[in-house]
Design an enzyme around this catalytic site. Structure first.
Site, PDB file in Angstrom:
ATOM      1  N   TYR A 125       0.862  -1.183   0.000  1.00 20.58           N
ATOM      2  CA  TYR A 125       0.000   0.000   0.000  1.00 20.58           C
ATOM      3  C   TYR A 125       0.898   1.232   0.000  1.00 20.58           C
ATOM      4  O   TYR A 125       1.906   1.262   0.718  1.00 20.58           O
ATOM      5  CB  TYR A 125      -0.878   0.014   1.257  1.00 20.58           C
ATOM      6  N   GLU A 213      -3.321   7.591  -3.905  1.00 23.18           N
ATOM      7  CA  GLU A 213      -3.400   6.322  -3.181  1.00 23.18           C
ATOM      8  C   GLU A 213      -3.202   5.212  -4.194  1.00 23.18           C
ATOM      9  O   GLU A 213      -4.008   5.066  -5.118  1.00 23.18           O
ATOM     10  CB  GLU A 213      -4.746   6.172  -2.472  1.00 23.18           C
TER      11      GLU A 213
END
Ligand code: GDP
Ligand code: MN
Length: 403
Positions: A125, A213
């Site tokens: 991530y 993101e």
């Protein structure tokens, strides 16, 4: 401003970020053509068909009409058309949309990058955003990427790392290496990750993004590091110097009621509750939403009518609120500073008469210049409008009419 995954990826690629390649399509037939072209470009024989909507959680989301997920692996060219048909034109419901979901107008046909199997790959991530407390950009990352990052943050927060960047000197080599190290990488993948981090940060800086993101960032079986997903938000105040990005705006993603409000000069945000509110000033609107909650209701919207709450604007605001079938009561909370309360009250009465039968009770709280005259005007109007001078009274009346 938010943009689609495929648009975000094209911007990243422009800064040298390695991405999962793909081609966007509007129809199942185009999806097949896109897959053929992608096969020529990359040699891939498996494809991922990805719904393009402004919401995450697509992989686990479901298309209401067909039951398909929003991200589906096509193990061969012959599977692409049917899979695309199962996604395009439907409404995709994910953890980040409302119950109606979002209409899918485009799919991204992307190369499969999880070869030869998921056990050979690793999902990380990574996001970049501004830490408003320190005024510095921060890279947030985790070795536990993939579709459950919210659960990681909740259950194992020590697996979420942060790297803050000094704006004077920019991202430093040791920081990129620390990121690669904390992600458990070594050898070629370690080097690839430091390159990835540098180009990602350059992209963030270069396009005046407010948020990136990338989940997942993938380590492939052959140790490449690539962006599989991209969620990119651009700082709207900087769009004037990025005409190409401004052109990426997709009006079909805008809430039609919010758009109409914008055109009418009203500041309106649609919410899920049952009490419509009409307020002047954003701060008072926030406080009013709190009051509604305290009195047992849920705000159906945020609405700031601005400084000039005249009859015309009040009527527009009424019509906006009444479009929402969930509204069971309307709370009008106006502070008369520059605008006189009696004028607002007259506006409410006029708007009420002009719209005709408003099917829900209205509570009006006017405070400030000429508040008493305003209350009298409302009380004598003969309409189903309850007046209050104190916020406390207004809250009480809201709970009475909801009961
Ligand atoms: P999101 O669910 O909206 O965040 O969409 P993503 O783009 O992150 O995709 C969801 C999931 O699909 C990813 O976490 C991967 O597990 C999976 N996925 C994406 N691309 C591929 C691919 O090329 N091959 C395979 N097998 N799975 C993929
Ligand atoms: Mn994702």
């Amino acid at each position: 401003m938010n943009i689609h995954e495929y648009q975000g990826k094209s911007l990243l690629k422009g800064f040298g970020v390695a991405i999962q390649e793909g081609i966007v399509a509007d129809t199942p037939e185009q999806a097949v053509e896109a897959a053929k072209e992608l096969n020529k470009q990359t040699g891939t024989e498996w494809f991922v068909v990805k719904a393009q909507i402004h919401a995450g959680g697509r992989g686990k989301g479901t298309v209401t009409e067909t039951g398909s997920h929003g991200v589906v692996l096509a193990k061969g060219l012959d599977k692409v058309e049917d899979i695309a048909r199962g996604i395009l034109g439907g409404h995709l419901v994910t953890a980040q949309t409302n119950a109606k979901g979002k209409k899918v107008n485009k799919v991204l046909i992307a190369q499969d990058v999880y070869y030869p199997g998921e056990s050979e790959t690793e999902e990380f991530y990574m996001s970049v955003l501004m830490n408003r407390e320190t005024g510095r950009n921060v890279i947030i990352y985790s070795p536990e990427g993939g579709m459950d990052i919210e659960a990681v943050a909740e259950k194992t927060p020590h697996l979420i790392y942060k790297e803050e960047i000094d704006p004077q000197i920019g991202l430093q080599g040791f920081q990129a290496r620390r990121i690669a190290f904390n992600l458990g990488l070594s050898g070629q993948a370690f080097k690839e990750m430091t390159k990835f981090v540098f180009s990602l940060y350059a992209a963030y800086d270069g396009i005046d993004a407010s948020m990136f993101e990338i989940n997942p960032v993938l380590k492939t079986s052959d140790n490449r590091i690539i962006a599989v997903d991209s969620k990119v938000s651009i700082d709207e105040s900087a769009l004037y110097r990025h005409k190409d990005i401004a052109a990426m705006h997709d009006p079909s993603e805008d809430n039609p009621v919010e758009l109409e409000a914008k055109e009418a000069g009203l500041n309106y945000v649609d919410l899920d509750g049952n009490v419509g509110c009409m307020v002047n000033g954003a701060g008072l609107a926030m406080a009013t939403m709190d009051i509604i909650k305290l009195s047992g209701g849920e705000p159906a919207n945020f609405l700031d009518v601005g400084g000039t709450a005249d009859a015309e604007r009040v009527e527009k605001a009424f019509r906006m609120i009444l479009k929402d079938p969930n509204v069971k009561a309307i709370l009008i909370n106006i502070f008369g500073g520059i605008v006189r309360c009696d004028r607002v009250a007259q506006g409410v009465v006029d708007a009420y008469k002009s719209i005709g039968n408003i099917p829900v009770p209205i509570i009006v709280r006017l405070q400030g210049t000429n508040a008493e005259e305003a209350k009298k005007l409302i009380d004598e109007s003969g309409l189903d409008v309850h007046s209050a001078v104190l916020l406390k009274e207004a809250a009480q009346k809201v709970s009475e009419v909801l009961a």
